[in-house]
Design a protein around this motif. Structure first.
Motif, PDB file in Angstrom:
ATOM      1  N   MET A   1       0.806  -1.202   0.000  1.00  0.00           N
ATOM      2  CA  MET A   1       0.000   0.000   0.000  1.00  0.00           C
ATOM      3  C   MET A   1       0.855   1.275   0.000  1.00  0.00           C
ATOM      4  SD  MET A   1      -3.152  -0.443  -0.391  1.00  0.00           S
ATOM      5  CE  MET A   1      -4.276  -1.765  -0.441  1.00  0.00           C
ATOM      6  N   PRO A   2       1.999   1.297   0.693  1.00  0.00           N
ATOM      7  CA  PRO A   2       2.810   2.524   0.590  1.00  0.00           C
ATOM      8  C   PRO A   2       3.205   2.838  -0.851  1.00  0.00           C
ATOM      9  CG  PRO A   2       3.585   1.204   2.415  1.00  0.00           C
ATOM     10  CD  PRO A   2       2.569   0.368   1.681  1.00  0.00           C
ATOM     11  N   LEU A   3       3.624   1.825  -1.593  1.00  0.00           N
ATOM     12  CA  LEU A   3       4.001   2.043  -2.986  1.00  0.00           C
ATOM     13  C   LEU A   3       2.791   2.490  -3.802  1.00  0.00           C
ATOM     14  CD1 LEU A   3       6.105   1.971  -5.234  1.00  0.00           C
ATOM     15  CD2 LEU A   3       5.575  -0.458  -5.532  1.00  0.00           C
ATOM     16  N   LEU A   4       1.641   1.906  -3.551  1.00  0.00           N
ATOM     17  CA  LEU A   4       0.423   2.305  -4.245  1.00  0.00           C
ATOM     18  C   LEU A   4       0.090   3.769  -3.952  1.00  0.00           C
ATOM     19  CD1 LEU A   4      -1.906   1.381  -6.058  1.00  0.00           C
ATOM     20  CD2 LEU A   4      -3.129   0.705  -3.990  1.00  0.00           C
ATOM     21  N   GLY A   5       0.249   4.180  -2.703  1.00  0.00           N
ATOM     22  CA  GLY A   5       0.014   5.584  -2.343  1.00  0.00           C
ATOM     23  C   GLY A   5       0.958   6.533  -3.062  1.00  0.00           C
ATOM     24  N   VAL A   6       2.227   6.140  -3.180  1.00  0.00           N
ATOM     25  CA  VAL A   6       3.210   6.978  -3.870  1.00  0.00           C
ATOM     26  C   VAL A   6       2.895   7.043  -5.362  1.00  0.00           C
ATOM     27  CG1 VAL A   6       5.656   7.159  -4.486  1.00  0.00           C
ATOM     28  CG2 VAL A   6       5.004   6.594  -2.141  1.00  0.00           C
ATOM     29  N   LEU A   7       2.555   5.911  -5.963  1.00  0.00           N
ATOM     30  CA  LEU A   7       2.182   5.895  -7.379  1.00  0.00           C
ATOM     31  C   LEU A   7       0.938   6.748  -7.624  1.00  0.00           C
ATOM     32  CD1 LEU A   7       2.738   2.115  -8.219  1.00  0.00           C
ATOM     33  CD2 LEU A   7       4.037   4.060  -9.135  1.00  0.00           C
ATOM     34  N   PHE A   8      -0.030   6.640  -6.732  1.00  0.00           N
ATOM     35  CA  PHE A   8      -1.249   7.438  -6.865  1.00  0.00           C
ATOM     36  C   PHE A   8      -0.919   8.927  -6.772  1.00  0.00           C
ATOM     37  CE2 PHE A   8      -5.078   9.490  -5.242  1.00  0.00           C
ATOM     38  CZ  PHE A   8      -6.022   9.031  -6.156  1.00  0.00           C
ATOM     39  N   TYR A   9      -0.072   9.275  -5.815  1.00  0.00           N
ATOM     40  CA  TYR A   9       0.310  10.680  -5.656  1.00  0.00           C
ATOM     41  C   TYR A   9       0.976  11.216  -6.928  1.00  0.00           C
ATOM     42  CZ  TYR A   9       2.748  14.855  -4.214  1.00  0.00           C
ATOM     43  OH  TYR A   9       3.215  16.145  -4.159  1.00  0.00           O
ATOM     44  N   PHE A  10       1.967  10.484  -7.424  1.00  0.00           N
ATOM     45  CA  PHE A  10       2.688  10.948  -8.610  1.00  0.00           C
ATOM     46  C   PHE A  10       1.793  10.992  -9.851  1.00  0.00           C
ATOM     47  CE2 PHE A  10       6.876   9.553  -6.552  1.00  0.00           C
ATOM     48  CZ  PHE A  10       7.181  10.850  -6.171  1.00  0.00           C
ATOM     49  N   SER A  11       0.767  10.160  -9.907  1.00  0.00           N
ATOM     50  CA  SER A  11      -0.123  10.179 -11.070  1.00  0.00           C
ATOM     51  C   SER A  11      -1.176  11.280 -10.984  1.00  0.00           C
ATOM     52  CB  SER A  11      -0.806   8.820 -11.240  1.00  0.00           C
ATOM     53  OG  SER A  11      -1.757   8.607 -10.221  1.00  0.00           O
ATOM     54  N   LYS A  12      -1.487  11.759  -9.792  1.00  0.00           N
ATOM     55  CA  LYS A  12      -2.569  12.736  -9.634  1.00  0.00           C
ATOM     56  C   LYS A  12      -2.113  14.150  -9.289  1.00  0.00           C
ATOM     57  CE  LYS A  12      -5.823   9.733 -10.287  1.00  0.00           C
ATOM     58  NZ  LYS A  12      -6.579   9.739 -11.523  1.00  0.00           N
ATOM     59  N   THR A  13      -0.925  14.311  -8.772  1.00  0.00           N
ATOM     60  CA  THR A  13      -0.500  15.635  -8.331  1.00  0.00           C
ATOM     61  C   THR A  13      -0.264  16.563  -9.518  1.00  0.00           C
ATOM     62  OG1 THR A  13       1.076  16.870  -6.982  1.00  0.00           O
ATOM     63  CG2 THR A  13       1.957  15.025  -8.215  1.00  0.00           C
ATOM     64  N   PRO A  14      -0.709  17.809  -9.399  1.00  0.00           N
ATOM     65  CA  PRO A  14      -0.432  18.776 -10.463  1.00  0.00           C
ATOM     66  C   PRO A  14       0.960  19.409 -10.337  1.00  0.00           C
ATOM     67  CG  PRO A  14      -1.879  19.750  -8.824  1.00  0.00           C
ATOM     68  CD  PRO A  14      -1.654  18.326  -8.412  1.00  0.00           C
ATOM     69  N   ARG A  15       1.689  19.062  -9.284  1.00  0.00           N
ATOM     70  CA  ARG A  15       3.034  19.608  -9.087  1.00  0.00           C
ATOM     71  C   ARG A  15       4.003  19.029 -10.104  1.00  0.00           C
ATOM     72  NH1 ARG A  15       5.055  18.565  -3.246  1.00  0.00           N
ATOM     73  NH2 ARG A  15       6.836  19.574  -4.177  1.00  0.00           N
ATOM     74  N   PHE A  16       4.965  19.848 -10.506  1.00  0.00           N
ATOM     75  CA  PHE A  16       6.005  19.351 -11.402  1.00  0.00           C
ATOM     76  C   PHE A  16       7.096  18.692 -10.576  1.00  0.00           C
ATOM     77  CE2 PHE A  16      10.188  19.928 -13.363  1.00  0.00           C
ATOM     78  CZ  PHE A  16      10.009  19.130 -14.479  1.00  0.00           C
ATOM     79  N   ILE A  17       7.373  17.463 -10.912  1.00  0.00           N
ATOM     80  CA  ILE A  17       8.464  16.729 -10.270  1.00  0.00           C
ATOM     81  C   ILE A  17       9.337  16.207 -11.402  1.00  0.00           C
ATOM     82  CG2 ILE A  17       9.068  14.755  -8.819  1.00  0.00           C
ATOM     83  CD1 ILE A  17       6.248  15.139  -7.529  1.00  0.00           C
ATOM     84  N   PRO A  18      10.616  16.594 -11.420  1.00  0.00           N
ATOM     85  CA  PRO A  18      11.504  16.151 -12.509  1.00  0.00           C
ATOM     86  C   PRO A  18      11.526  14.625 -12.622  1.00  0.00           C
ATOM     87  CG  PRO A  18      12.582  17.807 -11.153  1.00  0.00           C
ATOM     88  CD  PRO A  18      11.305  17.455 -10.460  1.00  0.00           C
ATOM     89  N   ASP A  19      11.580  14.150 -13.839  1.00  0.00           N
ATOM     90  CA  ASP A  19      11.536  12.713 -14.105  1.00  0.00           C
ATOM     91  C   ASP A  19      12.616  11.916 -13.361  1.00  0.00           C
ATOM     92  OD1 ASP A  19       9.898  10.860 -15.423  1.00  0.00           O
ATOM     93  OD2 ASP A  19      11.485  10.501 -16.910  1.00  0.00           O
TER      94      ASP A  19
END
Length: 185
Positions: A1-19
């Motif tokens: 679930m922690p990994l799922l939460g991180v994946l969900f965050y990165f897929s939904k956040t409008p913030r720019f995070i360098p690749d």
């Protein structure tokens, strides 16, 4: 679930995070929250500290939960410090609080449902992200509601938990994430 939460965050956040940063975080969290726990399980099984992956007794749960606390602390300190991605930092603080609570319950011989703790913690985090960023995740909420019901039903059907153990697990997963919203929303 922690990994799922991180994946969900990165897929939904409008913030720019360098690749490269995104890939490094995902790689680190995958190693620490998926691969390392699997290796530790096999080590504990070899040392005869656990009998099966189901951790049926409260005594079997203590050492794996304690090791998981250290893993989550490592993620918090080294991978997701507070000043980088505060939402994920507080998500993992919530995971740590839930794990410590589950460990404390195991010490007093109460077997809260770790399945419910994990799924509910992710569910609350997803809802919080939707509120924070004002995004529509109705499909995710509906799917997670079905999944939470399926988890509870399966745990009862398998006689792995009593209804009170599931309810306590639900609140142990929900409350830390809910309380920590004050710090990042």
């Amino acid at each position: 679930m922690p990994l799922l939460g991180v994946l969900f965050y990165f897929s939904k956040t409008p913030r720019f995070i360098p690749d490269p940063v995104l890939k490094a975080k995902l790689f680190s969290i995958t190693i620490l929250t998926v691969i390392l726990p699997i290796l530790l399980y096999y080590l504990l099984k070899t040392l005869r500290k656990v009998d099966s992956v189901y951790l049926e007794t409260t005594d079997e749960r203590k050492l794996p939960l304690l090791l998981n606390c250290f893993i989550v602390i490592l993620v918090i300190i080294r991978v997701l410090p507070q000043n980088e991605i505060p939402e994920l930092y507080f998500f993992f603080i919530g995971i740590l609080i839930s794990t410590i609570t589950c460990f404390a319950l195991a010490i007093v011989k109460f077997k809260a449902s770790i399945h419910m703790i994990a799924a509910t913690g992710f569910f609350m985090f997803a809802v919080a992200l939707a509120v924070h960023y004002k995004i529509n995740i109705n499909g995710t909420i509906a799917l997670m509601s079905i999944i939470l019901g399926a988890i509870a039903t399966s745990r009862l059907h398998l006689k792995a938990h009593t209804p009170i153990e599931l309810i306590i697990g639900f609140f142990v997963g929900l409350l830390p994430q809910l309380i920590l919203l004050n710090y990042w929303i």
